[in-house]
Design an enzyme around this catalytic site. Structure first.
Site, short mmCIF file in Angstrom:
data_model
loop_
_atom_site.label_atom_id
_atom_site.label_comp_id
_atom_site.label_asym_id
_atom_site.label_seq_id
_atom_site.Cartn_x
_atom_site.Cartn_y
_atom_site.Cartn_z
N TYR A 95 -8.92 4.91 8.11
CA TYR A 95 -7.78 3.63 7.67
C TYR A 95 -8.31 2.36 8.06
O TYR A 95 -8.25 1.37 7.47
CB TYR A 95 -6.66 4.09 8.31
CG TYR A 95 -5.95 4.93 7.52
CD1 TYR A 95 -4.76 4.60 6.56
CD2 TYR A 95 -6.04 6.23 7.73
CE1 TYR A 95 -4.36 5.44 5.71
CE2 TYR A 95 -5.14 7.31 6.91
CZ TYR A 95 -4.33 6.93 6.21
OH TYR A 95 -3.66 7.87 5.13
N GLU A 137 0.27 12.23 8.15
CA GLU A 137 -0.75 12.92 7.99
C GLU A 137 -1.01 13.79 9.30
O GLU A 137 -1.43 15.14 9.05
CB GLU A 137 -2.10 12.22 7.55
CG GLU A 137 -1.90 11.86 6.30
CD GLU A 137 -2.50 10.60 5.60
OE1 GLU A 137 -3.70 10.72 6.23
OE2 GLU A 137 -2.19 9.82 4.66
C1 HEM Z 1 -2.72 2.56 3.62
C2 HEM Z 1 -3.71 3.05 3.06
C3 HEM Z 1 -3.59 4.03 1.91
C4 HEM Z 1 -2.74 3.78 0.77
C5 HEM Z 1 -1.64 3.10 0.72
C6 HEM Z 1 -3.30 5.02 0.15
C7 HEM Z 1 -2.83 5.20 -1.31
C8 HEM Z 1 -3.25 6.17 -1.99
C9 HEM Z 1 -2.42 6.95 -3.15
C10 HEM Z 1 -1.25 6.29 -4.01
C11 HEM Z 1 -3.31 7.90 -3.83
C12 HEM Z 1 -2.93 8.55 -5.08
C13 HEM Z 1 -2.38 9.87 -4.63
C14 HEM Z 1 -1.85 10.92 -5.83
O1 HEM Z 1 -2.68 11.45 -6.23
O2 HEM Z 1 -0.75 11.09 -5.86
C15 HEM Z 1 -4.51 8.25 -2.72
C16 HEM Z 1 -5.24 8.94 -3.01
C17 HEM Z 1 -6.64 8.93 -2.33
N1 HEM Z 1 -6.86 8.39 -1.38
FE1 HEM Z 1 -5.61 7.16 -0.35
N2 HEM Z 1 -4.44 5.48 0.32
C18 HEM Z 1 -4.69 4.99 1.78
C19 HEM Z 1 -5.60 5.23 2.78
C20 HEM Z 1 -6.83 5.94 2.16
C21 HEM Z 1 -7.77 6.32 3.32
C22 HEM Z 1 -8.26 5.68 4.72
C23 HEM Z 1 -8.99 7.10 2.70
C24 HEM Z 1 -10.15 7.41 3.33
C25 HEM Z 1 -11.30 7.23 2.71
C26 HEM Z 1 -8.27 7.37 1.43
C27 HEM Z 1 -8.81 8.05 0.31
C28 HEM Z 1 -7.95 8.60 -0.82
C29 HEM Z 1 -8.95 9.43 -1.81
C30 HEM Z 1 -10.19 10.08 -1.80
C31 HEM Z 1 -7.76 9.55 -2.71
C32 HEM Z 1 -7.80 10.49 -3.92
C33 HEM Z 1 -8.06 9.83 -5.28
C34 HEM Z 1 -9.62 9.93 -5.74
O3 HEM Z 1 -10.61 10.54 -5.22
O4 HEM Z 1 -9.84 8.87 -6.16
N3 HEM Z 1 -6.99 6.87 1.26
N4 HEM Z 1 -4.29 7.01 -1.68
#
Ligand code: HEM
Ligand SMILES: Cc1cc2nc3c(=O)[nH]c(=O)nc-3n(C[C@H](O)[C@H](O)[C@H](O)COP(=O)(O)OP(=O)(O)OC[C@H]3O[C@@H](n4cnc5c(N)ncnc54)[C@H](O)[C@@H]3O)c2cc1C
Length: 395
Positions: A95, A137
């Site tokens: 994060y 989480e």
């Molecule tokens: C406050 C911070 C964050 C927000 C608001 C956020 C928001 C989101 C949202 C809205 C999704 C799509 C969920 C869905 O498929 O329904 C997502 C997916 C994902 N997030 Fe986050 N996220 C955050 C932090 C992180 C962090 C720290 C990581 C780690 C590196 C991360 C990695 C991913 C990955 C790998 C996906 C799957 C989508 C893909 O592979 O393109 N996120 N996140």
């Protein structure tokens, strides 16, 4: 706690974010991924190219900014995203990295408008939002049926329709997962980690696949559609179909997701269960149908399944067999879009009683239309459940 001043600054940035939200997150991803190539093992590269993930993140940031006075209203959304993060094994320390690049991107896109006050307010607010995600989480990690990625052996590959193969997987002896103790929640998905060697790919690829059977007797089951593309076939679906053989090992993280049958309604027989799917979206609904049959075969059932034609109708014989065993009223509609009109408001109005408990699964486009149509027909939000095979936020 965020100060009144910080909250006011955040609120003033909402119109700017609305204008530049997608640009901010796109800049953020390109900077972060180029400077942290290890993240390429976590993020779906095709999602980046197609702009799907940037849209999901931009909408989440906007939702947070709009609710800065009461961030707790975000909790249901955070929980649903948290399921995906937990399934992908996102960890608290990541994060800080994401926050660093998100703030840099806000600065870069806003240019001279990005005053130190705005940047400080966003730094503080991001930290608060990140802490909410981390704590949600943390609970999901505790509840997970097994830790991290565990090796599973593919014991069977079965054609369940044209271009759709069911994979039956069993835990290897070293991973310590005991399927007989596993409580499957129909509707949940597994996350599969492979390292495709096709298309010059150099990274791990993580993809979610819905569990397609409520039973774990012979192993865990999921079914994968081969995604043919105009420019390129789907990386993982092609790899699983063409390269992964029975006897091969793949990494799987514990079942995740909040798409599940409403527990209070399973045992009654007044409110019908309606399961509507398109294409490979049938997968979680088959597991739900099995579960309903096991627990209460008297409940009225309506099954609506859309596919291109009969050959691409997933689990055809299995579904017909399950439906024939119900003891209450059973109705089914099999729509073959090659030769019949698509599911529309007229069909939904004629076939679905207004008090139904409805579950929908398919592409984001399919679901957007159905959700709006059902709302217009007077179905209550809390009685319409859905699982898009893409980011849920984009709905
Ligand atoms: C406050 C911070 C964050 C927000 C608001 C956020 C928001 C989101 C949202 C809205 C999704 C799509 C969920 C869905 O498929 O329904 C997502 C997916 C994902 N997030 Fe986050 N996220 C955050 C932090 C992180 C962090 C720290 C990581 C780690 C590196 C991360 C990695 C991913 C990955 C790998 C996906 C799957 C989508 C893909 O592979 O393109 N996120 N996140
Ligand atoms: C909760 C959930 C459950 C799911 N359950 C299932 C399930 O049960 N069964 C199932 O089959 N799927 C399921 N999915 C979808 C699955 O996770 C994958 O998204 C799907 O298999 C496609 O992955 P892929 O690697 O093959 O395609 P990707 O490589 O991610 O590509 C996605 C699409 O883009 C196209 N494409 C690829 N490269 C390019 C390029 N360079 N330019 C333009 N277009 C390109 C591909 O042809 C494909 O159509 C689920 C998804 C979610 C979120």
């Amino acid at each position: 706690m965020l100060s009144v001043n910080t909250k006011n600054i955040i609120k003033t940035t909402i119109p700017v974010l609305e204008q530049h939200g997608v640009a901010i997150t796109k800049t953020f991803y390109s900077n972060m991924l180029s400077e942290n190539p290890d993240f390429l093992n976590t993020f779906n590269q095709v999602n980046q190219k197609k702009g799907r993930q940037p849209t999901a993140l931009a909408m989440t940031v906007l939702a947070a900014a709009k609710n800065v006075d009461n961030l707790s209203v975000l909790l249901p959304t955070v929980k649903q995203i948290g399921h995906k993060h937990r399934a992908l094994q996102i960890k608290p320390e990541q994060y800080d990295i994401v926050g660093h690049y998100l703030l840099l991107a806000i600065k870069e896109v806003l240019g001279t408008a990005a005053t130190p006050e705005i940047i400080n307010a966003w730094t503080e607010t991001y930290k608060v939002i990140a802490d909410i995600f981390i704590s949600v989480e943390n609970e999901l990690y505790k509840e997970a049926a097994w830790p991290g990625w565990q090796p599973f052996v593919v014991s069977e590959k079965i054609n369940v329709a044209d271009q759709i193969v069911e994979f039956v997987v069993k835990p290897t002896s070293e991973c310590g997962v005991d399927l007989s103790k596993l409580n499957i929640v129909p509707g949940q998905y597994l996350t599969v980690k492979t390292h495709p060697t096709t298309h010059d790919n150099k990274h791990d690829a993580l993809r979610h696949y819905s569990i397609c059977s409520a039973s774990t007797e012979n192993g865990l089951k999921f079914a994968v559609k081969y995604e043919h593309g105009v420019e390129q076939d789907g990386l993982v679906s092609e790899y699983l179909h063409k390269c992964i053989k029975t006897g091969d090992t793949i990494g799987i993280s514990a079942p995740a997701g909040d798409f599940e049958l409403s527990k209070e309604l399973i045992s009654q027989d007044k409110i019908p269960l309606v399961l509507i799917s398109a294409g490979v979206g049938t997968t979680p609904l088959v597991a739900m149908l099995e579960c309903q049959l096991q627990q209460n075969p008297k409940r009225p059932i309506l099954w609506i399944q859309s596919s291109k034609n009969e050959q691409s109708q997933a689990f055809k014989t299995h579904v017909e067999n399950l439906l024939s065993k119900f003891e209450g009223s059973v109705d089914s509609k099999f729509i073959h879009t090659d030769s019949m009109p698509r599911i529309d408001g007229d069909l939904l109005e004629k076939t679905i009683p207004s008090n139904s408990d409805v579950y929908i699964c398919g592409s984001v486009e399919f679901m957007s239309i159905l959700i709006v149509t059902l709302k217009n027909l007077g179905h209550q939000n809390q009685m319409v459940h859905y699982e898009p095979f893409g980011p849920k936020m984009s709905l």
